[in-house]
Design a protein around this motif. Structure first.
Motif, PDB file in Angstrom:
ATOM      1  N   THR A 119       0.832  -1.213   0.000  1.00  0.00           N
ATOM      2  CA  THR A 119       0.000   0.000   0.000  1.00  0.00           C
ATOM      3  C   THR A 119       0.869   1.266   0.000  1.00  0.00           C
ATOM      4  O   THR A 119       0.412   2.321  -0.439  1.00  0.00           O
ATOM      5  CB  THR A 119      -0.971   0.024   1.196  1.00  0.00           C
ATOM      6  N   GLY A 120       2.095   1.133   0.438  1.00  0.00           N
ATOM      7  CA  GLY A 120       3.014   2.275   0.376  1.00  0.00           C
ATOM      8  C   GLY A 120       3.240   2.768  -1.046  1.00  0.00           C
ATOM      9  O   GLY A 120       3.583   3.934  -1.266  1.00  0.00           O
ATOM     10  N   LEU A 121       3.024   1.881  -2.022  1.00  0.00           N
ATOM     11  CA  LEU A 121       3.180   2.278  -3.425  1.00  0.00           C
ATOM     12  C   LEU A 121       2.192   3.376  -3.809  1.00  0.00           C
ATOM     13  O   LEU A 121       2.449   4.166  -4.720  1.00  0.00           O
ATOM     14  CB  LEU A 121       2.953   1.072  -4.354  1.00  0.00           C
ATOM     15  N   PHE A 122       1.066   3.425  -3.086  1.00  0.00           N
ATOM     16  CA  PHE A 122       0.022   4.387  -3.454  1.00  0.00           C
ATOM     17  C   PHE A 122       0.122   5.678  -2.651  1.00  0.00           C
ATOM     18  O   PHE A 122      -0.579   6.637  -2.911  1.00  0.00           O
ATOM     19  CB  PHE A 122      -1.363   3.750  -3.300  1.00  0.00           C
ATOM     20  N   THR A 123       1.007   5.669  -1.660  1.00  0.00           N
ATOM     21  CA  THR A 123       1.239   6.911  -0.925  1.00  0.00           C
ATOM     22  C   THR A 123       2.627   7.461  -1.253  1.00  0.00           C
ATOM     23  O   THR A 123       3.018   8.499  -0.743  1.00  0.00           O
ATOM     24  CB  THR A 123       1.101   6.671   0.593  1.00  0.00           C
ATOM     25  N   GLY A 124       3.343   6.748  -2.136  1.00  0.00           N
ATOM     26  CA  GLY A 124       4.620   7.288  -2.609  1.00  0.00           C
ATOM     27  C   GLY A 124       5.771   7.048  -1.650  1.00  0.00           C
ATOM     28  O   GLY A 124       6.740   7.806  -1.631  1.00  0.00           O
ATOM     29  N   ASP A 125       5.690   5.988  -0.852  1.00  0.00           N
ATOM     30  CA  ASP A 125       6.749   5.725   0.129  1.00  0.00           C
ATOM     31  C   ASP A 125       8.091   5.350  -0.506  1.00  0.00           C
ATOM     32  O   ASP A 125       9.143   5.681   0.028  1.00  0.00           O
ATOM     33  CB  ASP A 125       6.331   4.562   1.051  1.00  0.00           C
TER      34      ASP A 125
END
Lengths: 285, 285
Positions: free
Chosen positions: A270-276
């Motif tokens: 899910t970090g992929l969608f917050t730009g982590d």
């Protein structure tokens, strides 16, 4: 993973690629201790018949090649599926020529960062977009000619016009939506657009609306093509060999964003969608 | 003419192609009495240097060839720019294969009607859309496998699904907007889309919004290309020769919608947006 996952029935194994160590083998081609890479999914252990399927394509489970894969995790990123995505999706569809200007987004990620670097190797002017100031710094460090934090630009259109004074010849799109519409309107006649992803749309619950693009494609005589990298499955090793050479010569750099522990897989995803992440998101177990 | 005309300054000669008779000549290549075709614009008399310009391309003012042009007006339609548009725009961009399904719109017009017939010659299933019941009859008379009056279909999507049970492989788009969006969503993987026009958008005062297409192009791995026929200017005579052969063999039919009188030119032109014409709209003066 995101667009495909929404089509999977609940309770099925989540898709994903992993590097795994062979524990036991009844297949001559693989011995215990071999490191292999395949799309086994989110599992700790797998029984494999030696083949991996990508859509309607079959390919062998690949053994890592120590001459190519300097570290096992590269087989998941720069020397794996994302590397092949950058290589074929850019070279085969954008068909870059020296002096052309490329716009690439999600450009600090595994795919975009490599696309920009390959474009530099081919003599292009490269303008990258990503979602943080640290990523802007990273892109400039990779040799991009201009880089933007899209969250901070007042206008995407103005940023493209500023950084591409001669217009955009090539566009490698990982984002879709407004980015697609705005970049197309800044392209030069006979430009080439490679559509690799549409991450801005994957989590949309209602399909958003955008200005028409068919008239833009028409009057600019653009070529726009979408691709899924499995179409070149047989040729992936060729890409890995060339990219590996570039890495060894210091011409290509890559980054990995490593999360530890199987139990943190979901968070890493899910970090992929917050730009982590910068570079390939890898989970180490 | 419509999209270009909105970029012209007021008071300039309106663009357009005409067949003209040479009255006087100081050019060896043309003699009084010769019939020529060129983009002279909406004028009764012209002084020409023997060249016509299409964008950044130069070509000679063409003399009509009696072996090719059975009647002078064909040099404006089926054996002129619109004929070349159908021929190259379909064959070079859709790249049809036998057994594939084509959707074409504005399909009773000069360009669409020829595209559908060429597709039939190449062994395709052809589904045409146009704006009246008379046009539906005309399309079926040309051998199309299915034809619709788009003004009467309850749902464009349902009409395409009904007439293309195996999906759409090829799409030749003259209309844009909703038609573009809906047809793309019905295409098969690796389909080819040739964008020739976007007439539904030409008179829009505010740009309408549509669902995103980049994700559709991506997951279906479509190739979408816009074109302006002048890019093949040097090859037009090749198209005219082949189309003329098809006409003589009875394999291709064409229609012309003739308006009499220079003073009715404007009416003939605006009729294109209300669907008055079947086949090429010609003004005879």
């Amino acid at each position: 993973m995101r667009p495909y996952s929404s089509r999977l029935p609940l309770g099925i194994t989540m898709i994903g690629t992993q590097v795994a160590k062979v524990v036991e083998s009844r297949n001559d081609k693989y011995s215990p201790g071999d490191l292999v890479v395949s799309n086994f999914g989110w599992v700790t252990h797998t029984i494999s018949d030696g083949f991996q399927r990508w859509g309607d394509k079959d390919g062998p489970v690949l053994k890592l090649d120590p001459a190519v894969h300097s570290s096992p995790s590269t087989a998941l990123g720069v020397l794996g599926m994302p590397g092949a995505t950058s290589y074929f999706g850019f070279l085969e569809i954008c068909k870059p020529k020296e002096g052309e200007t490329l716009v690439v987004n999600a450009a600090a990620g595994a795919v975009g960062s490599l696309v920009g670097q390959i474009a530099k190797l081919k003599g292009c002017r490269v303008v990258g977009f990503a979602g943080s100031d640290a990523k802007v710094k990273y892109m400039l460090g990779l040799g991009f000619d201009a880089a933007y934090n899209y969250k901070k630009v007042e206008s995407l259109d103005a940023a493209i016009k500023e950084s591409c004074p001669n217009g955009v010849d090539l566009f490698f799109d990982n984002v879709g939506g407004e980015f697609f519409e705005v970049t197309l309107s800044n392209m030069n006649e006979f430009g080439h657009v490679s559509i690799c992803g549409a991450i801005s749309l994957y989590n949309a619950t209602e399909k958003p609306k955008f200005g028409s693009v068919s008239d833009v494609i028409l009057f600019k005589q653009l070529k726009v093509e979408g691709f899924i990298v499995s179409r070149w499955l047989e040729q992936w090793p060729k890409a890995f060999k060339e990219i590996s050479g570039w890495i060894q010569e210091g011409k290509v750099k890559y980054d990995e964003h490593i999360t530890e522990g199987f139990e943190n897989m979901f968070e890493a995803f899910t970090g992929l969608f917050t730009g982590d992440n910068t570079g390939k998101a890898v989970v180490k177990i």
